[in-house]
Enzyme design. Structure first.
Site, PDB file in Angstrom:
ATOM      1  N   HIS A  15       0.830  -1.212   0.000  1.00 58.13           N
ATOM      2  CA  HIS A  15       0.000   0.000   0.000  1.00 58.13           C
ATOM      3  C   HIS A  15       0.861   1.258   0.000  1.00 58.13           C
ATOM      4  CE1 HIS A  15      -3.302   2.738   1.160  1.00 58.13           C
ATOM      5  NE2 HIS A  15      -2.386   3.299   1.934  1.00 58.13           N
ATOM      6  N   GLU A  16       1.897   1.278   0.828  1.00 50.86           N
ATOM      7  CA  GLU A  16       2.771   2.452   0.864  1.00 50.86           C
ATOM      8  C   GLU A  16       3.521   2.615  -0.458  1.00 50.86           C
ATOM      9  OE1 GLU A  16       2.264   4.522   3.068  1.00 50.86           O
ATOM     10  OE2 GLU A  16       1.121   3.195   4.377  1.00 50.86           O
TER      11      GLU A  16
ATOM     12  N   HIS B 223       1.515   4.524  -2.937  1.00 54.19           N
ATOM     13  CA  HIS B 223       1.668   5.985  -2.901  1.00 54.19           C
ATOM     14  C   HIS B 223       2.897   6.421  -3.698  1.00 54.19           C
ATOM     15  CE1 HIS B 223      -1.617   6.682  -0.223  1.00 54.19           C
ATOM     16  NE2 HIS B 223      -1.090   6.013   0.779  1.00 54.19           N
TER      17      HIS B 223
ATOM     18  N   HIS C 119       2.974   8.928  -6.875  1.00 50.82           N
ATOM     19  CA  HIS C 119       3.883  10.068  -6.973  1.00 50.82           C
ATOM     20  C   HIS C 119       4.635  10.043  -8.305  1.00 50.82           C
ATOM     21  CE1 HIS C 119       7.389  12.521  -5.049  1.00 50.82           C
ATOM     22  NE2 HIS C 119       6.584  13.282  -5.760  1.00 50.82           N
TER      23      HIS C 119
END
Length: 234
Positions: free
Chosen positions: A101-102, A105, A109
């Site tokens: 999940h991280e 991100h 980006h």
């Protein structure tokens, strides 16, 4: 002054707090439950993060270990995926879901995902608004001048920026989870039956952001009710 500290609109604050506590308890319970289920791949959170980033063609993001529990986050300023104690070295389906999940991100980006860009731009505005909103509103309420209404409106506008930040966060978090599940499946990191459990972990985590947004909206509604009541009294 007692009226403003003990008015009936406090029920909105209580409802918001209860919603947040329930969501927080749920995500912790769900994570702890599936932290006991080891993935068949045997990979840990750090290894999965590296695998997902490389599969996405991202080579300028570092994976780091941070202390704490569920303090995982992606920092776009330093381009780092930061994984907490129960995730970095853990091999559970819960840990791998959080790690992916991280990385979701980080992929957002890299691809200039619009909601993430908007949220990043809103961070200083939201912090400024949430810090100054109540002081500005209280000044407008306490000093009965011609400009009181304008001061109150400025305070409401400042708090609205913080609410907007919470709302923009929702698509960012849901999209990161979607990207994570796709990567975990296409890279063969988790089997279909394991993905079902990981999806539950990520869904419960997403609900904490929904709860925060709901609490912020209720707080904004309370501010509007208080200020409108004062204006009617005047």
């Amino acid at each position: 002054m007692g009226y403003y500290y003990w008015d009936p609109t406090y029920i909105l604050v209580v409802i918001g707090a209860v919603i947040c506590m329930i969501a927080s308890a749920r995500v912790k319970g769900t994570f702890n439950k599936y932290s006991q289920l080891r993935s068949m791949s045997g990979m840990n959170g750090a290894q999965v993060a590296q695998r997902v980033l490389q599969a996405a063609g991202i080579y300028d993001v570092q994976v780091r270990h941070v202390s704490g529990s569920l303090t995982d986050h992606y920092d776009p300023r330093t381009k780092t995926v930061n994984l907490s104690d129960p995730v970095y070295n853990a091999t559970s389906v819960a840990a791998l879901g959080v790690a992916a999940h991280e990385c979701g991100h980080a992929i957002q980006h890299a691809k200039s995902y619009a909601p993430l860009s908007i949220r990043s731009a809103l961070v200083p505005i939201a912090n400024f608004g949430s810090m100054l909103a109540w002081p500005v509103i209280l000044i407008g309420l306490l000093f009965n001048t011609r400009s009181s209404g304008l001061i109150i409106d400025i305070g409401i506008l400042l708090f609205s920026a913080a609410v907007l930040f919470q709302l923009v966060t929702l698509p960012v978090e849901f999209d990161a989870s979607r990207r994570a599940l796709v990567m975990l499946r296409t890279q063969g990191i988790l089997a279909d039956d394991e993905l079902r459990y990981t999806r539950r972990v990520l869904k419960s985590a997403a609900l904490t952001y929904v709860a925060s947004a709901a609490a912020a909206i209720l707080q904004l509604l309370r501010i509007i009710l208080i200020t409108n009541g004062r204006r009617r009294d005047d």
